[in-house]
Write an enzyme that holds these catalytic residues in place. Structure first.
Site, PDB file in Angstrom:
ATOM      1  N   TRP A 276       0.819  -1.214   0.000  1.00  0.00           N
ATOM      2  CA  TRP A 276       0.000   0.000   0.000  1.00  0.00           C
ATOM      3  C   TRP A 276       0.851   1.262   0.000  1.00  0.00           C
ATOM      4  CZ3 TRP A 276      -3.948  -1.876  -1.946  1.00  0.00           C
ATOM      5  CH2 TRP A 276      -4.443  -3.126  -1.560  1.00  0.00           C
TER       6      TRP A 276
ATOM      7  N   ASP B 254      -1.027   6.636   6.590  1.00  0.00           N
ATOM      8  CA  ASP B 254      -2.097   5.701   6.243  1.00  0.00           C
ATOM      9  C   ASP B 254      -2.221   4.726   7.407  1.00  0.00           C
ATOM     10  OD1 ASP B 254      -3.718   3.667   5.301  1.00  0.00           O
ATOM     11  OD2 ASP B 254      -2.544   3.277   3.493  1.00  0.00           O
TER      12      ASP B 254
ATOM     13  N   LYS C 229     -11.488  -2.080   8.465  1.00  0.00           N
ATOM     14  CA  LYS C 229     -10.640  -2.845   9.369  1.00  0.00           C
ATOM     15  C   LYS C 229     -11.152  -2.742  10.805  1.00  0.00           C
ATOM     16  CE  LYS C 229      -7.667  -3.319   5.905  1.00  0.00           C
ATOM     17  NZ  LYS C 229      -7.364  -4.549   5.192  1.00  0.00           N
TER      18      LYS C 229
END
Length: 357
Positions: A102, A169, A193
């Site tokens: 990511w 992030d 999440k």
């Protein structure tokens, strides 16, 4: 049979959240309308949006500190683009730490805007550790990092000190551990999440850093535009935001981030102790960089895979297969996963050991 959900995302949420959200699908706040059909401009949902934004700041300890919370769409992947659009100057540069898939995606987007300096990377070791002792250029417009790497199972334990804005992030570990969140100028996290279902992204931004890069930013990508419209510039993801609000309420009632961190540390300690003790298994990443959210591990001997797979499936465990980039197994232990589910996995690992010659 009760399922023990180790999915990396969308993932397990608190049972009480499922119950309240299910009722809202039938009849939201006694309006006679479903949460799925209610207008996002109705006073009932505007209240949800306002309360969710305020609660996110409260839990992070950022109330009254110049931050705004937004619930937007596009997932963390859109923030890979929106961050440089809002922060990188037209002739500027940005600094990135590469710790996984990511962060690598964020780096690729930033390169479209200007000079993008990768200050350190663990790519050559397949991201099995978090780089340390790197230098961040003081003339960069911002520094970007990924706090937790879902695929590889690493987590930043200590964040660097720098004079430039810091963007993080936190998609896979937000609200899971105590940090000084005021050290970050932008935090973003996909909801799927620790917050809610897929469909919305929480962005927390320090307002004073915006509007300084000289770019003409399209409205849909402009944080200032979304702040001015109170996350209502376009139709928001009503159900995803409502369910995220319910989850944040659940977290607050448990005692907030400090309380859930104790539970998360206990879950991770239980599983990692078994990974290290059991001669049939081994961890994938450097011990000091292990994530408390996503534990990655493999079998020493793949000949035991069929037997182990049968054991954990029979125990009602779901979503534990490792990502194709790593292989083996990945146990995602997000906030709502009870420690009893971790014990079920540990018991399956012990059973394999006891039944293996």
């Amino acid at each position: 049979m009760k399922k023990h959900n180790y999915s990396a995302g969308p993932c397990i949420l608190p049972q009480i959240v499922f119950e309240k959200a299910s009722q809202a699908v039938l009849n939201f706040n006694d309006t006679g309308l479903s949460i799925l059909e209610i207008s996002h401009r109705s006073k009932e949902f505007v209240t949800v949006m306002d309360d969710a934004r305020a609660l996110a700041l409260e839990l992070l300890g950022l109330e009254g500190k110049g931050y705004q919370a937004l619930f937007l769409q596009g997932g963390a992947s859109l923030e890979f683009l929106r961050v440089p659009y809002n922060l990188m100057k037209t002739d500027g540069k940005a600094a990135y730490l590469d710790t996984g898939t990511w962060s690598n995606g964020a780096i690729k987007e930033a390169k479209s805007f200007g000079e993008t300096v990768v200050v350190a990377s663990s790519k050559e070791s397949n991201y099995t550790f978090i780089p340390k002792e790197y230098s961040i250029p003081a003339d960069a417009d911002y520094f970007h990092c990924t706090s937790n790497n879902t695929i590889f199972g690493t987590q930043i334990k200590s964040f660097p000190e720098t004079s430039i804005p810091v963007v993080c992030d936190m998609s896979s570990d937000i609200f899971s551990r105590v940090l000084d969140f005021s050290k970050f100028d932008i935090i973003y996290a996909g909801a799927q999440k620790n917050m809610g279902p897929a469909g919305t992204t929480l962005i927390v931004v320090k307002e004073e850093i915006l509007g300084k890069n000289g770019r003409n930013i399209p409205n849909i990508l402009n944080y200032q535009q979304h702040i001015s419209k109170e996350s209502m510039y376009n139709t928001p993801a009503v159900f995803a935001i409502y369910t995220s609000f319910l989850t944040l309420q659940w977290l607050k009632e448990k005692g907030g981030i400090a309380a859930i961190e104790i539970e998360n540390e206990a879950k991770a300690a239980l599983l990692y102790a078994e990974i290290d003790r059991n001669p049939l298994f081994k961890g994938v990443v450097a011990t000091e960089d292990r994530s408390i959210m996503n534990a990655t591990f493999i079998l020493h001997n793949e000949a035991h895979q069929e037997a182990f797979d049968a054991l954990w499936k029979a125990a009602g465990i779901s979503g534990i297969n490792g990502h194709r980039s790593v292989g083996g197994y990945r146990a995602s232990m997000y906030n709502a996963l009870p420690i009893q589910s971790v014990q079920v996995l540990v018991d399956a690992m012990k059973t394999l050991e006891n039944n293996t010659p």
